[in-house]
Design a protein around this motif. Sequence first.
Motif, short mmCIF file in Angstrom:
data_model
loop_
_atom_site.label_atom_id
_atom_site.label_comp_id
_atom_site.label_asym_id
_atom_site.label_seq_id
_atom_site.Cartn_x
_atom_site.Cartn_y
_atom_site.Cartn_z
N TYR A 102 0.83 -1.20 0.00
CA TYR A 102 0.00 0.00 0.00
C TYR A 102 0.87 1.25 0.00
O TYR A 102 0.62 2.20 -0.73
CB TYR A 102 -0.90 0.03 1.23
N LEU A 103 1.86 1.22 0.86
CA LEU A 103 2.73 2.39 0.97
C LEU A 103 3.33 2.70 -0.40
O LEU A 103 3.40 3.85 -0.82
CB LEU A 103 3.84 2.14 1.99
N LYS A 104 3.69 1.65 -1.10
CA LYS A 104 4.30 1.83 -2.41
C LYS A 104 3.33 2.50 -3.38
O LYS A 104 3.73 3.29 -4.23
CB LYS A 104 4.72 0.46 -2.96
N ARG A 105 2.03 2.20 -3.22
CA ARG A 105 1.03 2.74 -4.16
C ARG A 105 0.53 4.12 -3.81
O ARG A 105 -0.11 4.78 -4.62
CB ARG A 105 -0.16 1.77 -4.24
N LEU A 106 0.76 4.57 -2.57
CA LEU A 106 0.24 5.88 -2.17
C LEU A 106 1.17 7.00 -2.63
O LEU A 106 2.36 6.97 -2.32
CB LEU A 106 0.10 5.95 -0.65
N PRO A 107 0.62 7.98 -3.35
CA PRO A 107 1.49 9.04 -3.86
C PRO A 107 1.77 10.12 -2.80
O PRO A 107 1.56 11.29 -3.04
CB PRO A 107 0.69 9.61 -5.04
N ALA A 108 2.25 9.72 -1.64
CA ALA A 108 2.61 10.69 -0.60
C ALA A 108 4.12 10.87 -0.59
O ALA A 108 4.85 9.90 -0.76
CB ALA A 108 2.13 10.19 0.75
N GLN A 109 4.57 12.12 -0.42
CA GLN A 109 6.01 12.38 -0.44
C GLN A 109 6.65 12.20 0.93
O GLN A 109 7.85 12.00 1.03
CB GLN A 109 6.32 13.81 -0.91
N THR A 110 5.83 12.34 1.97
CA THR A 110 6.41 12.38 3.32
C THR A 110 5.70 11.41 4.27
O THR A 110 4.49 11.24 4.19
CB THR A 110 6.31 13.82 3.88
N ILE A 111 6.47 10.84 5.16
CA ILE A 111 5.94 9.94 6.17
C ILE A 111 6.27 10.52 7.54
O ILE A 111 7.43 10.87 7.81
CB ILE A 111 6.56 8.54 5.98
N LYS A 112 5.26 10.69 8.37
CA LYS A 112 5.48 11.24 9.72
C LYS A 112 5.38 10.11 10.74
O LYS A 112 4.31 9.53 10.92
CB LYS A 112 4.45 12.33 10.03
#
Length: 293
Positions: free
Chosen positions: A191-201
Amino acid sequence: QAKQKGGNRVQQFDVIHEQQAKASHQNLARVTQALADGELRVHYQPKVHLRTGKILGFEALLRWQHPEIGLIPPGDFLPLVEQSDLIVEIGNWVLDEALTQLEDWNAQDHDWSVAVNIAARHFQRDDFATTIRQKLQRHATLRPDRLDLEIIESVAIDNIHHANRNLDSCKAMGVRISLDDFGTGYSSLSYLKRLPAQTIKIDQSFVRGILGDHSDQAVVEAIIRLSLAFEREVVAEGVETWPQARMLMLMGCEVAQGFGVARPMPGPAVVEWARSFDIRRFSSQAPSKAVCA
Ligand code: C2E
Ligand code: MG
Ligand code: MG
Ligand code: MG
């Protein structure tokens, strides 16, 4: 007889349920009034680069300045609000406040960004991306990549198809996306790979235990490694002491937010705070051994 007892119990439950519903309704009406009366406030907490001390941006955090009670934290009223469409109205108000503030900072040559928390109910709307586009047009001097939308990890993943459509539209505008409270949901690597988010908090609950608790340390280390492998930026939340900051840097996370840097503050206090900020005085409230060497 038993049936009658059961019947009474159901009745009692209905009464309690009804009272709760009434209380919720009244509380929602109070928050609606607070918004109309201008009692809601946005405070800002900095995000900094630990090695250089550079201020990267600020997270917008909602408060309710109640005339009798004082400052009420979001955890005391947002969970209820998030179950109603009032969260959309409040979320849009926070976005407008934060963008106006950001425009002001950028005009003063402060190259900061602003991060706004977006609730599931708001984010999942079909018109969400259009709303963001309109707001950016209204604040035309802003660079879209100065706006960062924080979405709770589990929300993004629960609705990955819907989420991805909105995320992709925002990304196409140049707006940045962060996955908030990361590690508390049930993120699967794919899932993480598919999510177009630039940042992880990284959620503050793991950061808190980073020096003493081996499992917290392992989780933080895994999230950092994962973020780097997927070429995402990684931010630690809830950093309170310099030893925590140093440990995070050793693990490869160089950006932090937390009381050790600064507590959230009203918008007008930010520029003055930034002028006197010095990373070497990190967490001056902490014991002297916590001061940067
Ligand atoms: P969040 O987005 O994860 O924000 C970080 C929270 O951690 C903030 O609490 C902040 O004050 C607190 N915090 C930061 N550094 C430290 C630290 O070093 N130690 C400790 N103990 N806490 C720290 P706050 O402002 O009470 O907000 C709580 C949550 O409410 C936020 O968590 C966010 O999920 C939600 N929230 C806040 N403002 C908004 C908003 O405008 N819209 C929506 N939808 N949610 C919001
Ligand atoms: Mg957040
Ligand atoms: Mg968080
Ligand atoms: Mg949180």
